[in-house]
Design a protein around this motif. Structure first.
Motif, short mmCIF file in Angstrom:
data_model
loop_
_atom_site.label_atom_id
_atom_site.label_comp_id
_atom_site.label_asym_id
_atom_site.label_seq_id
_atom_site.Cartn_x
_atom_site.Cartn_y
_atom_site.Cartn_z
N MET A 104 0.83 -1.21 0.00
CA MET A 104 0.00 0.00 0.00
C MET A 104 0.86 1.25 0.00
N ASP A 105 1.98 1.22 0.74
CA ASP A 105 2.88 2.37 0.75
C ASP A 105 3.41 2.67 -0.65
N VAL A 106 3.59 1.63 -1.44
CA VAL A 106 4.11 1.81 -2.79
C VAL A 106 3.04 2.35 -3.73
N THR A 107 1.82 1.88 -3.56
CA THR A 107 0.77 2.16 -4.56
C THR A 107 -0.24 3.21 -4.14
N LYS A 108 -0.30 3.54 -2.87
CA LYS A 108 -1.32 4.48 -2.38
C LYS A 108 -0.65 5.62 -1.63
N GLN A 109 -0.72 6.82 -2.16
CA GLN A 109 -0.02 7.96 -1.56
C GLN A 109 -0.96 8.95 -0.87
N LEU A 159 1.54 11.66 12.28
CA LEU A 159 1.51 13.08 12.59
C LEU A 159 2.90 13.62 12.87
N GLN A 160 3.71 12.86 13.58
CA GLN A 160 5.08 13.30 13.85
C GLN A 160 5.86 13.54 12.56
N ASP A 161 5.68 12.65 11.59
CA ASP A 161 6.51 12.65 10.38
C ASP A 161 5.78 13.17 9.15
N CYS A 162 4.67 13.89 9.34
CA CYS A 162 3.85 14.28 8.19
C CYS A 162 4.63 15.12 7.18
N GLY A 163 5.48 16.02 7.67
CA GLY A 163 6.26 16.85 6.76
C GLY A 163 7.29 16.04 6.01
N ASN A 170 6.46 11.94 -1.01
CA ASN A 170 5.19 12.37 -1.57
C ASN A 170 4.05 11.49 -1.06
N ARG A 171 4.15 11.13 0.21
CA ARG A 171 3.16 10.26 0.83
C ARG A 171 2.45 11.05 1.93
N VAL A 172 1.12 11.02 1.91
CA VAL A 172 0.34 11.81 2.85
C VAL A 172 -0.68 10.92 3.54
N TYR A 173 -0.52 10.75 4.85
CA TYR A 173 -1.47 9.98 5.64
C TYR A 173 -2.52 10.88 6.30
N GLY A 183 -9.57 23.82 5.65
CA GLY A 183 -9.14 24.78 4.65
C GLY A 183 -7.67 24.71 4.32
N ALA A 184 -6.99 23.64 4.73
CA ALA A 184 -5.56 23.48 4.47
C ALA A 184 -5.35 22.71 3.17
N SER A 185 -4.15 22.79 2.63
CA SER A 185 -3.81 22.08 1.40
C SER A 185 -2.66 21.12 1.67
N VAL A 186 -2.60 20.06 0.86
CA VAL A 186 -1.52 19.08 0.99
C VAL A 186 -0.17 19.75 0.86
N GLU A 187 -0.05 20.71 -0.05
CA GLU A 187 1.23 21.35 -0.32
C GLU A 187 1.81 22.05 0.90
N GLU A 188 0.96 22.44 1.83
CA GLU A 188 1.45 23.11 3.04
C GLU A 188 2.33 22.21 3.89
#
Length: 292
Positions: A104-109, A159-163, A170-173, A183-188
């Motif tokens: 899943m880490d490989v295929t789902k970001q 949450l600790q490692d989100c940045g 390019n992985r966002v949990y 109102g936040a964006s992934v890019e932030e």
């Protein structure tokens, strides 16, 4: 792959919030738990490798699975775990579940909502707790509390490692609907500091994670093995402290990991309290349970 070939780690190992053959665990269990850990680290390094293409990552993970199931003798980590499991008469179901998470880490970001994140935890975190409980001969009745606790530990880590996860992989949990709601964006997540919108999102998720940890605290008195009970108590103490930081700090710009001294102090205190509780036959500590 041979034991000396294939992808090698090109990143620092992230802290993992589960027991790894520590000195607390009885020596008779350490070899098996360490074999499990080394297998998991190898799979993690494959899934997170910076330069391997996705199809190559999946191929290496498939090879690990095949060798874990006895179809090959080249990857030492898989062979050692296979042998160690066979020595205990244990099936490979838990490491196989973890391989599902690494695929899943490989295929789902991206993850759409909280339920999708918890579904990921079903394969990325819950099998770890179940494995350690099985190694110690604990009842499967402990699994529900363990599952909730492991999910809380996993989301803490997200949450600790989100940045770092966003910038490096390019992985966002962080669930998309939670970002949208604030109102936040992934890019932030790539910034040096969270906006107020992003902080609102991350702090709200920390509150939900705290609810998981509160519910997972029920595992401590369910564990019969004395040493494992101390270990779980210490891990829960670490997680509680981490989530308390995540509720008020910015993981993009502030420290949200425990220092070695904090690990020592909180771990020793939690184990001393748990040892006393068991000696005196008292109930577990009271924690307010909040719906997740």
């Amino acid at each position: 792959m041979t034991s000396g070939s294939g992808p090698r780690p090109d990143k620092n190992h992230r802290e993992k919030n589960f027991p790894i053959a520590s000195w607390i665990i009885h020596p008779r269990h350490r070899a098996l738990i360490l074999a499990f850990y080394r297998f998991v680290r190898t799979a993690d390094d494959i899934a997170d490798h910076a330069t391997l293409a996705a199809d190559e990552k999946l191929r290496y993970l498939d090879l690990l699975e095949a060798e874990l199931l006895g179809k090959g003798e080249t990857r030492a980590e898989a062979v050692r775990l296979r042998t160690a499991l066979a020595g205990r008469g244990m099936p490979p179901c838990h490491p196989l579940d973890l391989l599902t998470a690494f695929r899943m880490d490989v295929t789902k970001q991206r993850y759409e909502n909280w339920d999708e994140v918890i579904h990921y935890c079903r394969y990325s975190a819950m099998p770890v707790g179940r494995f350690v409980l099985d190694v110690h001969g604990e009842s499967t009745s402990t699994w529900p509390a363990s599952d909730v606790l492991c999910a809380g530990l996993q989301v803490n880590n997200h949450l600790q490692d989100c940045g770092m996860d966003f910038r490096n992989l390019n992985r966002v949990y962080i669930p998309r609907d939670a970002l949208v709601a604030s109102g936040a964006s992934v890019e932030e997540l790539g910034g040096a500091k969270s906006s107020l919108r992003m902080l609102q999102c991350l702090h709200a998720l920390a509150v939900k994670t705290e609810a998981l940890l509160n519910e997972g605290a029920a595992l401590v008195p369910q564990v019969k093995d004395f040493r494992l009970g101390l270990e779980v108590s210490a891990i829960l103490s670490f997680a509680d402290k981490i989530v308390s930081m995540l509720k008020v700090r910015d993981p993009l710009s502030e420290r949200v990991h425990l220092s070695p001294l904090e690990l020592l102090v909180h771990g020793a205190g939690a184990m001393a309290n748990e040892a006393a509780r068991r000696a005196l036959g008292r109930g577990t500590r009271s924690k307010t349970m909040v719906g997740a």
